[in-house]
Motif scaffolding. Structure first.
Motif, mmCIF file in Angstrom:
data_model
loop_
_atom_site.group_PDB
_atom_site.id
_atom_site.type_symbol
_atom_site.label_atom_id
_atom_site.label_comp_id
_atom_site.label_asym_id
_atom_site.label_seq_id
_atom_site.Cartn_x
_atom_site.Cartn_y
_atom_site.Cartn_z
ATOM 1 N N GLN A 85 0.833 -1.211 0.000
ATOM 2 C CA GLN A 85 0.000 0.000 0.000
ATOM 3 C C GLN A 85 0.867 1.260 0.000
ATOM 4 O O GLN A 85 0.550 2.241 -0.690
ATOM 5 N N PRO A 97 -4.787 3.615 -3.565
ATOM 6 C CA PRO A 97 -4.478 2.337 -2.898
ATOM 7 C C PRO A 97 -4.946 1.152 -3.733
ATOM 8 O O PRO A 97 -5.736 1.289 -4.670
ATOM 9 N N LYS A 345 -13.038 1.084 -3.605
ATOM 10 C CA LYS A 345 -11.879 1.545 -2.842
ATOM 11 C C LYS A 345 -12.246 2.704 -1.909
ATOM 12 O O LYS A 345 -11.782 2.760 -0.762
ATOM 13 N N LEU A 350 -10.095 3.096 1.956
ATOM 14 C CA LEU A 350 -8.665 2.861 1.738
ATOM 15 C C LEU A 350 -7.883 4.152 1.548
ATOM 16 O O LEU A 350 -6.680 4.195 1.828
ATOM 17 N N PRO A 354 -5.309 3.231 4.716
ATOM 18 C CA PRO A 354 -4.787 2.160 3.865
ATOM 19 C C PRO A 354 -3.949 1.120 4.609
ATOM 20 O O PRO A 354 -3.725 0.023 4.089
ATOM 21 N N TYR A 355 -3.488 1.469 5.818
ATOM 22 C CA TYR A 355 -2.537 0.604 6.517
ATOM 23 C C TYR A 355 -3.199 -0.170 7.649
ATOM 24 O O TYR A 355 -4.215 0.241 8.219
#
Length: 809
Positions: A85, A97, A345, A350, A354-355
């Protein structure tokens, strides 16, 4: 400096999508429709950023079969997820992402993921609430390692037990499948993970029961039966995506069939979500079905028909820019698909998160509570088909001869598309035994000479030290705390054990030993059936059958044991098999693929610590010659059209060489206790179209065991001018009662559940007389009555009802 709209969460998703799309080059758009395998850029456990940049410099759509990265370590897949990512967010122009996609049929299929029974076992519970809870667990565990899209559930209506993928489905009935599918999608997507339901459309209804063969269905059935679960999941659970079937309908593979994609899916059903290919399905358009001259042309056909994305490796979609530049493809078609990808998305958040949190990863994965829940599903899914002389439960002090290939195996009761099945696949790939692999995409991707990396190289993901773990099957099964039926029974009974034979081998050596054990025992418990996965299995993708015979020497083993003249309890694993003689068989349990914790679940049923409550989600034929056989056949075309005796005319009748009714009907399952359904009340037998049918009944446990029963409501409309099924399930409710306990069930069934295509091809409910049936299986009908539907016909396309509303008081 103000954020661009697409990076500002204050704006709605549609505005963010449109803003981002307006900023994208054609190359960036096309890359959002593409997919790669992790083995294309991960080698020896490390990301090759040169490879990643070579295909991802303009952004990318998704990485699929991504759970492979987690076969050895959950920490490793989380770290890799964040690294991937980070690359796409920080090293690409627009910072979009990526989707990290996996299968999730029976759980997150990586180390520390909880493994559940097969979908067919879930269907046998007749408890949609269990499916939802299971899916919530799967969603949590997938999200915890970075997987944000799963290619499940499978809601194909499966009416041919020869097909090797029946175990992935919820069985033969559209209503039961719909309820299970809705709850699966609700569970997964509540955990911020998208579902791609499969396989759209009619994949299980193929010629000869063969995988990917022609689907012979008319337009009425395609929508009324096979599309209904998909439509319901979209309308009720906001389904994010679907996967197009490999198979052919009316001369075209679904992936390039505009009539199916545009007319049925988009126009009639109103689906606005993503439609992806199956693995290497576009390659099949070229190489398998041979309706394109080149692989590239196959991609063009699919894109023009409306197929949004290509998986697992986009060997042709990555070249769609060439078709646009050469005026063979309108960029507007690309834009519509990119919008669907980006919508998912944004919906998943995201762009904002995103993490994945890397610490405390084990706290989010499997634990004893989840394993106990998997065991509960297994226990609730076991179907008691026969129990002569009430031989079960075995409570007396006796010696049991436990025999059969499944009795002492931790692997055989586990479904395909599972953690152990994936480990077997990568082992086979590493050992170059590809001929054993039945996963369609493996062989298809290997045949694409222009792709140097494919499924065939999946084993390259792992470090050399990883194979110390991956090659140790015993350690893997111990780590998931699987137990065998033998281990569970020997703590309670005096046990004599023999394998007798393996599933498919032809070694007779142990059959005589099994016979001696049978002679020395009071009761025989015989485990028979198949196993499931991709390598050295009897059930699975590409593992179809032309008989229902027991594999290998298992029928010979059974015949030999019957000569011992001892009572036999038969436990059938995998799928359904015909046996040549029922001599001395006093009880039959259908176990299916009940998962790693089924040893204890089945042992509890044998001991009487649990009461079997499963009901068949399919019809069991007497022989392969009856297939396809299903309860809701059309009037004039099935066993109910013949009646108890063959018609006397020369033009109609039953089989001349066998019985035409099934061995066991849909919805059937016995219990250790008995139930009485009484006080059935229909509130109003004259119902206006669009209104509710309301009925109630009392149910009492009249036996000495606590137990569960499933009250089933069936329906037949008598006055249609098109041929209708002889009965259709329209409501059910499972209820658990203590001995002598009595409760009332209230059913509310909206008439908009009852739609069909009339002779004018209008999807309607119409006035007329209907038959309402209440029972405990499709054949065990204890009450039926006529109801009158009144009012003007209603066209209910886009305004259907998919589920009854039930209440227990």
């Amino acid at each position: 400096m103000n954020k661009p709209i697409y990076k500002n969460a204050k704006y709605n998703i549609e505005d963010r999508v449109n803003d981002l799309l307006s900023r994208m080059t054609l190359e960036e758009k096309v890359m959002q429709l593409c997919s790669e395998l992790p083995s294309n850029f991960i080698f020896n456990g490390e990301i090759d950023y040169t490879k990643l940049k070579s295909f991802g410099k303009n952004g990318y759509g998704r990485i699929t079969q991504y759970s492979l990265v987690g076969l050895v370590s959950p920490q490793k897949i989380v770290k890799t997820s964040n690294s991937i990512q980070k690359f796409f967010i920080e090293e690409t122009r627009l910072g979009i992402p990526i989707i990290l996609q996996s299968e999730s049929l029976v759980g997150y299929p990586g180390k520390e993921g909880t493994i559940f029974p097969s979908m067919l076992n879930l269907a046998a519970t007749w408890e949609p609430s269990l499916v939802k809870k299971m899916a919530e667990i799967i969603g949590e565990e997938c999200h915890a390692v970075g997987i944000n899209t799963v290619m499940s559930p499978v809601v194909d209506i499966s009416r041919d037990l020869r097909w090797g993928r029946c175990y992935e489905t919820f069985g033969e009935d559209v209503y039961l499948t719909t309820q299970m599918g809705i709850n699966y999608v609700k569970g997964i997507q509540s955990k911020n993970v998208s579902c791609i339901a499969k396989h759209f459309l009619g994949y299980a209804e193929t010629q000869g029961g063969l995988n990917t063969a022609v689907t012979r269905l008319n337009k009425k059935e395609l929508y009324e039966v096979f599309a209904t679960p998909f439509e319901a999941m979209d309308k009720i659970a906001n389904l994010d995506g679907m996967m197009a079937s490999y198979s052919e309908i009316d001369g075209l593979p679904v992936g390039c069939n505009k009539e199916i994609i545009h007319d049925l899916l988009r126009k009639t059903m109103g689906f606005k979500g993503l439609l992806t290919s199956d693995g290497a399905a576009i390659w099949k358009i070229y190489d398998y079905f041979k309706i394109a001259q080149t692989y590239a042309e196959a991609g063009l056909l699919a894109k023009k028909a409306g197929l949004d994305t290509e998986i697992p490796v986009s060997g042709t979609y990555r070249h769609l820019t060439d078709f646009v530049k050469n005026n063979k493809l309108n960029e507007h078609i690309i834009d519509e698909s990119v919008k669907r990808v980006l919508t998912i998305k944004f919906k998943l958040g995201l762009f904002e998160k995103p993490y994945i949190e890397e610490k405390n990863i084990f706290n989010q994965l499997t634990n004893n509570t989840k394993k106990k829940f998997s065991e509960q599903i297994a226990e609730n899914s076991i179907v008691l088909l026969s129990n002569k002389e009430h031989i079960l439960p075995i409570t007396s002090n006796c010696t049991i001869g436990l025999i059969g290939p499944h009795a002492n195996s931790k692997r055989y009761p586990i479904s395909g598309y599972s953690y152990p099945a994936y480990i077997e696949m990568v082992q086979a790939l590493k050992n170059k035994s590809n001929k054993d692999i039945s996963f369609n995409g493996v062989i298809d991707e290997e045949n694409k000479m222009q792709d140097s990396q494919s499924f065939n190289s999946m084993y390259n993901i792992f470090q050399n030290t990883d194979w110390n773990y991956l090659n140790n099957t015993n350690t893997i099964m111990q780590n998931i705390q699987a137990t065998t039926l033998k281990e569970e029974l020997e703590t309670f009974y005096k046990l004599n054990y023999s394998m007798g034979c393996d599933i498919t081998n032809t070694n007779f050596d142990d059959i005589e030993n099994a016979y001696k054990i049978a002679q020395e025992s009071d009761i025989i418990i015989l485990t028979v059936g198949g196993n499931c996965g991709w390598v050295n299995v009897t059930i699975g993708e590409g593992k179809d059958r032309c008989t229902l015979d027991l594999p290998g020497l298992q029928q010979k083993l059974l015949s030999k044991l019957q000569m011992a003249n001892k009572h036999i309890i038969l436990i059938m694993y995998g799928t359904i098999y015909n046996i040549s003689s029922t001599k001395n068989i006093k009880a039959i349990l259908y176990a299916g693929l009940p998962g790693p914790y089924s040893g204890k679940a089945i042992a509890n049923i044998i001991k009487g610590n649990a009461n079997p409550s499963g009901k068949l989600p399919f019809t069991i034929p007497r022989s392969v010659g009856q297939i396809p056989i299903y309860y809701n056949h059309k009037v004039g075309s099935g066993y109910h059209s013949i009646g108890d005796k063959a018609m006397s005319t020369i033009f109609s009748g039953g089989y001349i060489d066998g019985i035409y009714s099934p061995l066991y009907p849909f919805g059937f399952g016995l219990s250790y206790t008995s139930f009485l359904i009484s006080d059935i009340n229909i509130k109003n037998k004259i119902i206006k179209l669009g209104d509710d049918i309301k009925l109630s009944c009392k149910i009492k446990n009249t036996g000495s065991f606590a137990g569960s029963e499933v009250v089933q409501i069936y329906y037949y409309f008598k006055e249609a001018h098109v041929i209708r099924p002889n009965k259709q399930l329209i409501a059910f409710q499972k209820i658990t009662l203590k001995s002598n306990e009595c409760k009332t069930i209230l059913f509310t069934i909206n008439t908009k559940q009852l739609g069909y295509y009339n002779e004018e091809m209008q999807f309607v409910i119409e006035p007329g007389m209907a038959n309402l049936m209440i029972g405990t299986s499709s054949e065990d009908i204890i009450y039926q009555t006529n109801i009158q539907l009144i009012g003007n016909p209603l066209n209910i396309i886009g305004n259907r009802t998919y589920s009854s509303q039930n209440k227990i008081i």
